[in-house]
Motif scaffolding. Structure first.
Motif, PDB file in Angstrom:
ATOM      1  N   MET B  85       0.853  -1.200   0.000  1.00 49.64           N
ATOM      2  CA  MET B  85       0.000   0.000   0.000  1.00 49.64           C
ATOM      3  C   MET B  85       0.889   1.251   0.000  1.00 49.64           C
ATOM      4  SD  MET B  85      -2.933   1.136   2.776  1.00 49.64           S
ATOM      5  CE  MET B  85      -4.214  -0.045   2.489  1.00 49.64           C
ATOM      6  N   ALA B  86       0.432   2.301  -0.664  1.00 44.65           N
ATOM      7  CA  ALA B  86       1.217   3.543  -0.733  1.00 44.65           C
ATOM      8  C   ALA B  86       1.337   4.181   0.657  1.00 44.65           C
ATOM      9  CB  ALA B  86       0.544   4.515  -1.694  1.00 44.65           C
ATOM     10  N   VAL B  87       2.463   4.837   0.896  1.00 42.58           N
ATOM     11  CA  VAL B  87       2.736   5.419   2.217  1.00 42.58           C
ATOM     12  C   VAL B  87       1.624   6.374   2.651  1.00 42.58           C
ATOM     13  CG1 VAL B  87       4.320   6.899   3.535  1.00 42.58           C
ATOM     14  CG2 VAL B  87       5.232   5.180   1.960  1.00 42.58           C
ATOM     15  N   SER B  88       1.171   7.224   1.727  1.00 41.88           N
ATOM     16  CA  SER B  88       0.146   8.205   2.113  1.00 41.88           C
ATOM     17  C   SER B  88      -1.166   7.505   2.501  1.00 41.88           C
ATOM     18  CB  SER B  88      -0.105   9.188   0.974  1.00 41.88           C
ATOM     19  OG  SER B  88      -0.447   8.476  -0.192  1.00 41.88           O
ATOM     20  N   GLU B  89      -1.478   6.422   1.797  1.00 43.09           N
ATOM     21  CA  GLU B  89      -2.697   5.681   2.140  1.00 43.09           C
ATOM     22  C   GLU B  89      -2.559   4.987   3.489  1.00 43.09           C
ATOM     23  OE1 GLU B  89      -4.605   3.126  -0.877  1.00 43.09           O
ATOM     24  OE2 GLU B  89      -3.181   4.051  -2.249  1.00 43.09           O
ATOM     25  N   VAL B  90      -1.376   4.426   3.714  1.00 46.07           N
ATOM     26  CA  VAL B  90      -1.135   3.715   4.980  1.00 46.07           C
ATOM     27  C   VAL B  90      -1.301   4.658   6.154  1.00 46.07           C
ATOM     28  CG1 VAL B  90       0.633   2.567   6.383  1.00 46.07           C
ATOM     29  CG2 VAL B  90       0.399   1.988   3.961  1.00 46.07           C
ATOM     30  N   CYS B  91      -0.735   5.840   6.014  1.00 46.66           N
ATOM     31  CA  CYS B  91      -0.776   6.839   7.083  1.00 46.66           C
ATOM     32  C   CYS B  91      -2.202   7.028   7.598  1.00 46.66           C
ATOM     33  CB  CYS B  91      -0.212   8.151   6.546  1.00 46.66           C
ATOM     34  SG  CYS B  91      -0.553   9.581   7.555  1.00 46.66           S
TER      35      CYS B  91
END
Lengths: 140, 147
Positions: B85-91
């Motif tokens: 998953m993309a970092v921004s989504e994970v955040c």
């Protein structure tokens, strides 16, 4: 000179179910999860207690035809289901909190926490039937 | 004649209700970490004293409820990053509200940025897919007839 025990194998009836039990219920961490060769639905799956990442437990499926004959696999499955195998002692900081949490998650205890000469101990079974001691050891 | 005393069927130990409240608070955090959690509310429901709740929680779990919540979020973040998953989504998926604070906290805890961790894990996954026997001990592979 032998120095350490780093890996042990525990026979499980179903690796996916064991994954759920050891990771989501006991709170272990996945160390390695590699599909077997040839891909037969099984994997090299090792897990470790959170504070002991270098001690890997290999959750080994009882696979007929891979290591065992059909007859041996059936016998082994029966023995695991019957709770024949005790797999070790898992320790915790606070046994009553751990006991309540695992019970809330549906873990089956065969003995509630009881004072013993070495600490407080309970017994529980994994999803296959293997049993463990859960202990809060006395310090010192 | 007095009726016989009923057999004790419920297991009990000292402070059983205290333990159950603390465990419920922990399980609440485990289940709702992705949402904004008001730890004061949990304390109110479990205890009359927030200070007492925090102290008791820490005595069992080695961390305050807030520290525990952060650890649940960052551990879940590691799993999602590993999944690709993309970092921004994970955040946001694990309950952080700011990408910079998530990245900073992650780096402080694990010594690596979320992006670098994600790349590292994707690389390992690709290697496992390409050469799985490099990751399976020889003894196991040998007994299984793969070597």
């Amino acid at each position: 000179m032998i120095t350490k025990l780093t890996h042990v194998s525990i026979y499980v009836l179903d690796q996916n179910s064991a994954y759920d039990f050891y990771i989501n219920k006991l709170g272990f961490k996945v160390v390695m999860d590699v599909p077997l060769v040839p891909a037969n639905g099984h994997r090299w799956l090792t897990v470790a207690p959170p504070d002991h990442p270098d001690f890997e437990i290999n959750l080994t499926p009882i696979t007929e035809g891979m290591w065992y004959s059909k007859e041996t696999a059936e016998t082994l499955r029966d023995l695991v289901k019957k709770g024949t195998f005790g797999c070790g002692v898992l320790t915790c900081d606070d046994i009553y909190a751990t006991y309540e949490e695992l019970k809330a998650k549906g873990v089956e205890f065969t003995k509630p926490p009881k004072k013993e000469f070495y600490g407080v101990e309970a017994l529980f079974k994994d999803d296959s039937g293997n049993w463990f001691s859960l202990a809060q050891l006395e310090k010192g | 004649m007095a009726s016989p005393r009923p057999a004790m069927t419920t297991y009990a130990y000292p402070k059983i209700f205290l333990y159950r409240r603390l465990v419920q608070a922990k399980l609440f955090i485990d289940a709702h970490y992705a949402r904004p959690i008001d730890l004061d509310n949990i304390a109110d429901e479990a205890y009359s004293s927030k200070f007492h709740f925090i102290r008791q929680f820490k005595s069992i779990y080695r961390r305050t409820p807030h520290q525990y919540l952060i650890s649940v979020r960052t551990e879940k973040a590691k799993i999602l990053l590993k999944d690709g998953m993309a970092v921004s989504e994970v955040c946001y998926a694990v309950g952080f509200e700011s990408l910079s604070s998530f990245s900073g906290l992650f780096k402080r805890l694990y010594g690596i940025t979320p992006l670098a961790y994600s790349k590292q894990q994707q690389h390992v996954k690709a290697q496992i897919k390409e050469t799985p026997l490099r990751f399976i001990p020889g003894c196991f592979a040998h007994k299984s007839g793969w070597l």
